[in-house]
Design an enzyme around this catalytic site. Structure first.
Site, PDB file in Angstrom:
ATOM      1  N   SER A  86       1.291  -1.028  -0.014  1.00  0.00           N
ATOM      2  CA  SER A  86      -0.378   0.249  -0.076  1.00  0.00           C
ATOM      3  C   SER A  86       0.754   1.075   0.297  1.00  0.00           C
ATOM      4  O   SER A  86       2.474   1.197   0.224  1.00  0.00           O
ATOM      5  CB  SER A  86      -0.785   0.357   1.399  1.00  0.00           C
ATOM      6  N   LEU A  87       0.501   2.504  -0.495  1.00  0.00           N
ATOM      7  CA  LEU A  87       1.096   3.218  -0.148  1.00  0.00           C
ATOM      8  C   LEU A  87       0.920   4.181   1.263  1.00  0.00           C
ATOM      9  O   LEU A  87      -0.102   4.475   1.897  1.00  0.00           O
ATOM     10  CB  LEU A  87       0.483   4.272  -1.523  1.00  0.00           C
ATOM     11  N   GLU A 117      -3.636  10.966 -10.035  1.00  0.00           N
ATOM     12  CA  GLU A 117      -5.100  10.093 -10.038  1.00  0.00           C
ATOM     13  C   GLU A 117      -5.801  10.029  -8.601  1.00  0.00           C
ATOM     14  O   GLU A 117      -5.300  10.760  -7.652  1.00  0.00           O
ATOM     15  CB  GLU A 117      -4.291   8.659 -10.373  1.00  0.00           C
ATOM     16  N   LYS A 119      -7.850   8.695  -5.868  1.00  0.00           N
ATOM     17  CA  LYS A 119      -7.507   7.371  -4.666  1.00  0.00           C
ATOM     18  C   LYS A 119      -8.734   7.167  -4.330  1.00  0.00           C
ATOM     19  O   LYS A 119      -9.784   7.345  -3.662  1.00  0.00           O
ATOM     20  CB  LYS A 119      -6.745   7.898  -3.645  1.00  0.00           C
ATOM     21  N   ASP A 121     -12.208   5.168  -2.690  1.00  0.00           N
ATOM     22  CA  ASP A 121     -12.438   4.130  -1.639  1.00  0.00           C
ATOM     23  C   ASP A 121     -12.999   2.553  -2.051  1.00  0.00           C
ATOM     24  O   ASP A 121     -13.976   3.303  -1.643  1.00  0.00           O
ATOM     25  CB  ASP A 121     -12.749   5.468  -0.265  1.00  0.00           C
ATOM     26  N   ARG A 140      -6.552  -8.430  -1.779  1.00  0.00           N
ATOM     27  CA  ARG A 140      -5.679  -8.484  -1.252  1.00  0.00           C
ATOM     28  C   ARG A 140      -4.524  -9.035  -0.074  1.00  0.00           C
ATOM     29  O   ARG A 140      -3.718  -9.388  -0.193  1.00  0.00           O
ATOM     30  CB  ARG A 140      -4.977  -6.979  -1.034  1.00  0.00           C
ATOM     31  N   TYR A 229      -6.153   1.244 -12.683  1.00  0.00           N
ATOM     32  CA  TYR A 229      -4.580   1.913 -12.595  1.00  0.00           C
ATOM     33  C   TYR A 229      -2.889   0.917 -12.623  1.00  0.00           C
ATOM     34  O   TYR A 229      -2.743   1.711 -12.416  1.00  0.00           O
ATOM     35  CB  TYR A 229      -4.575   2.621 -10.706  1.00  0.00           C
ATOM     36  N   LYS A 317      -4.220  11.853   1.283  1.00  0.00           N
ATOM     37  CA  LYS A 317      -5.686  12.544   1.717  1.00  0.00           C
ATOM     38  C   LYS A 317      -6.000  13.588   1.949  1.00  0.00           C
ATOM     39  O   LYS A 317      -5.623  14.161   2.035  1.00  0.00           O
ATOM     40  CB  LYS A 317      -5.234  11.156   3.158  1.00  0.00           C
ATOM     41  N   CYS A 411     -44.656   6.767  23.986  1.00  0.00           N
ATOM     42  CA  CYS A 411     -44.167   6.751  22.220  1.00  0.00           C
ATOM     43  C   CYS A 411     -45.078   8.357  21.725  1.00  0.00           C
ATOM     44  O   CYS A 411     -45.675   8.758  22.119  1.00  0.00           O
ATOM     45  CB  CYS A 411     -44.794   5.516  22.016  1.00  0.00           C
ATOM     46  N   CYS A 414     -48.073   7.242  19.643  1.00  0.00           N
ATOM     47  CA  CYS A 414     -49.378   6.875  20.317  1.00  0.00           C
ATOM     48  C   CYS A 414     -49.275   7.435  22.136  1.00  0.00           C
ATOM     49  O   CYS A 414     -50.801   6.853  22.219  1.00  0.00           O
ATOM     50  CB  CYS A 414     -49.103   5.057  19.962  1.00  0.00           C
ATOM     51  N   CYS A 429     -41.703   1.252  20.862  1.00  0.00           N
ATOM     52  CA  CYS A 429     -42.926   1.560  21.656  1.00  0.00           C
ATOM     53  C   CYS A 429     -43.381  -0.210  21.284  1.00  0.00           C
ATOM     54  O   CYS A 429     -43.292  -1.000  20.378  1.00  0.00           O
ATOM     55  CB  CYS A 429     -43.791   2.077  20.853  1.00  0.00           C
ATOM     56  N   CYS A 434     -49.733   1.234  18.131  1.00  0.00           N
ATOM     57  CA  CYS A 434     -49.128   2.649  17.478  1.00  0.00           C
ATOM     58  C   CYS A 434     -49.536   2.484  15.687  1.00  0.00           C
ATOM     59  O   CYS A 434     -49.137   1.821  15.208  1.00  0.00           O
ATOM     60  CB  CYS A 434     -48.351   2.480  18.090  1.00  0.00           C
TER      61      CYS A 434
END
Ligand code: IVH
Length: 673
Positions: A86-87, A117, A119, A121, A140, A229, A317, A411, A414, A429, A434
């Site tokens: 990972s970066l 580019e 990233k 998610d 991964r 990518y 990020k 509630c 009601c 409730c 109700c």
């Protein structure tokens, strides 16, 4: 000689290691992180700092030496020929500048060109093509070994099964991100909301959960997408830069980032990152940053990699967007099962691409923890999740006289007393009459998984109840075309269609009917099992609690709830009235029922689940034919691990028992839509 570490530092390193391992597990295996990426990086950075200063503390299994995550034992394991690293993350222009300085120094260069580019998610996957044909796809995992999820990936339409554009012979490995677009998540959540099911909090959880489903047919129902990518060993097929890689991937038939730009020097790249940060909310899917990659592959060999990440790239990020707004009201919503959920109604404010009007407050405890009061100025944050959460209250801005919120004893709809059950945070409730429950029950009855009455969604139900045309489910069958057509936004045609859809529902299958009744704890799978077992409605109604419990997918909690419902005056009355209206599910033809995915399985729950109570999780397991047991042994079939899972998870891992995280667990049900 290496310096000996003081006891205090030694303990700190141990604690950091434990913490990081825990957060890795939450992030990679359970898709349920509790720390922001930034906070996680701070922990990791501190550990790296300590280990650099005191190399004697650099133990072989330190998390600084591995990439998080482990392959699960539900799929075959794939050994990645080239590790999926990972970066490193950065959070500011200064940090990007440091990255650039560092690698320029290594290379002895004045300036470097970067491909920048988005990233995405989503979830990283790798795809192997042999002679142009897709042969294997994997997650991964821990970076070295991942899960073989080929069949699931084949259902994703944006993954070409054959590479286009005169693809090269031999092997080509393509890496990218599987993800779900916002609109697709919303569609799925809207359906789930109508059916009264738990919502997916964000697209990443849904994508991760979906890829881990065991049944590719269920995966096919989820609109996953893929964006490529990377090509592993691009130079092997004559590609010399990242920009060329994207071009070639496009020619292969992949979707690639059309916003990717070649930027001169770090200043150009940083400026582009900031532009992308601004533009990110116009994208139809979630991104959590930008990625900078040295464009020229011929430099990669000299840059090398640490055990966690290559030095040729870095992630920038985006900060999670936070805003302040004011709480106009704290509303209470009453669901089908009577659960009362507080929601903050806030002054509309644009945040992360949408206008926010509501923020979740979860439950009474959360309101108390935050001490949110009507009139307060609050900080809200949307970090990938659809509904924002309240981070805290701006105490200095509290208007004089703002009173602590008192969760009502009655509630809000009601007026009957609300019920608090020991050990549960949810307040309910339980008044069967109700109106809020009645409305929610009608919506559930008509929903797609139940009687599937087209044209009878939440809005129409509200209209019908509001116009006093319908108070209870059986009233639906007394609706008249003329009265309907006179309602606002209801034409002659839609009135006719609704009447026809209701007519058609009179002979819906027994399993749908049983589910549609809205018996607490009786979900689709249980309803199917009951229908399959008893064959006809009268036999289900006549069954004793013991007989109900003897059905494969039905545990004691469900059996008792169902028996109680069928014996109750309200339950019996509902069924009688439906009969009178001509709603008669035909006897079940044996063999139509779906399978119970956990039939006969022993399941252990451990840790805290975010979106379900223990009781709800137990019910789901029972509905699916499983049994909840309390301790892990070799006989255990599955462990469902929530946050902070503790020793049961460790034991399961030791014994090689299958483990699913919350996302994977929910996905088992999400799959049966
Ligand atoms: S390149 C060495 N490019 O972000 C990993 N990654 O830590 C090289 N991601 O695991 C990855 N968009 O899952 C790359 N345009 C992009 C990406 C991207 C999202 C993910 C990927 C990776 C993580 C970076």
């Amino acid at each position: 000689m290496a310096e000996k570490a003081p006891q205090k530092i030694r303990r700190e390193a141990e604690k950091l290691r434990r913490e990081i391992v825990r957060h890795d597990r939450l992030y990679y295996e359970e898709a349920a992180p509790v720390l922001s990426d930034h906070d996680y990086d701070l922990l990791l950075a501190r550990l790296v700092e300590i280990e650099e200063r005191y190399p004697c503390l650099r133990v072989p299994d330190s998390p600084t030496r591995r990439v998080g995550g482990a392959p699960s034992d539900r799929f075959e394991t794939v050994e990645h020929a080239v590790p999926m690293l990972s970066l490193d993350n950065t959070y500011s222009a200064e940090e990007l500048g440091e990255f650039d300085r560092r690698i320029r120094k290594l290379l002895g260069r004045e300036s470097l060109d970067y491909a920048v580019e988005y990233k995405l998610d989503g979830v990283a996957v790798t795809l192997l093509y042999r002679d142009g044909a897709f042969v294997r796809g994997a997650t991964r995992g821990d970076g070295r070994r991942g899960d073989d999820i080929t069949e699931n990936l084949k259902t994703i339409r944006s993954i070409p099964l054959k590479l286009e554009g005169g693809a090269s012979s031999g092997e080509v490995e393509v890496r990218g991100e599987a993800y779900i677009a916002f609109q697709d998540l919303e569609k799925i959540n809207r359906r789930r909301e109508e059916a009264g099911e738990a919502l997916f909090a964000n697209p990443r959880n849904l994508a991760a959960g979906t890829l881990k489903l065991l049944d590719p047919r269920q995966v096919a129902k989820r609109p996953l997408r893929f964006r490529a990518y990377r090509i592993v060993d691009p130079e092997g097929i004559g590609i010399g830069t990242q920009m060329e890689t994207l071009e070639r991937l496009g020619a292969f038939g992949f979707s690639v980032d059309g916003e990717a730009r070649l930027c001169e020097g770090i200043d150009g790249a940083t400026a582009r990152c900031l532009e992308m940060q601004e533009a990110r909310y116009r994208l139809p899917f979630g991104v959590d940053g930008a990625v900078l990659k040295v464009n020229d592959f011929s430099l990669y060999g000299r840059l090398g990699a640490t055990s966690k990440s290559p030095r040729w790239g870095i992630a920038y990020k985006f900060p999670a967007e936070r805003k302040t707004t004011t709480v106009r009201a704290i509303d209470l919503q009453v669901g089908r099962t009577g659960a009362v959920t507080p929601v903050a109604n806030v002054a509309p404010v644009p945040l992360a691409g949408t206008i926010v009007r509501r923020a979740t407050l979860h439950n009474e405890e959360e309101i108390r923890r935050l001490d949110v009061r009507v009139g307060d100025t609050v900080w809200i944050e949307k970090s990938g999740d659809i509904i924002p959460r309240i981070l805290g209250v701006e105490a200095s801005a509290r208007p004089p006289g703002a009173a602590p919120f008192r969760f009502p004893e009655e509630c809000p709809v009601c007026g009957e007393p609300l019920i608090r059950t020991e050990g549960e945070v949810v307040v309910r409730c339980e008044n069967p009459a109700c109106p809020a429950l009645a409305r929610a029950r009608i919506v559930h009855y008509a929903s797609r998984n139940a009687m599937d009455i087209e044209g009878l969604g939440v809005k129409v139900v509200d209209q019908l109840v509001g116009a006093a045309l319908v108070a209870e489910i059986p009233d639906l069958y007394r609706l008249e075309k003329e009265r309907l057509a006179a309602l606002e936004r209801f034409g002659e045609k839609s009135a006719e269609n609704l009447i026809a859809a209701l007519e058609e529902s009179r002979t819906r299958s027994l399993d749908r009917f049983l589910f549609a009744l809205g018996v607490r704890h009786v979900g689709r799978t249980t309803a199917r099992a009951l229908a399959e077992h008893f064959g006809e409605l009268d036999r289900v109604l006549a069954a004793s609690e013991e007989e109900l419990a003897s059905v494969d997918a039905v545990g004691p909690v469900i059996a008792s709830s169902a028996a109680q419902f069928f014996r109750s005056a309200a339950g019996a009355r509902l069924i009688r009235r439906l009969h009178e209206e001509g709603v008669r599910p035909p006897p079940m033809e044996m063999g139509d029922a779906g399978e119970a995915p956990l039939r006969g399985k022993r399941v252990v729950l451990t840790g805290t689940l975010e979106s379900l109570t223990r009781e709800e999780a137990r019910r789901r397991i029972e509905e699916a034919g499983g049994r909840v047991v309390s301790s892990v042994s070799a006989k255990t079939d599955l462990v469902v691990a929530g946050a902070s899972p503790g020793s049961k998870l460790r034991k399961a891992e030791e014994l090689g028992v299958a483990v699913v995280d919350e996302a994977g667990f929910l996905a088992m049900w999400g799959g049966r839509e």
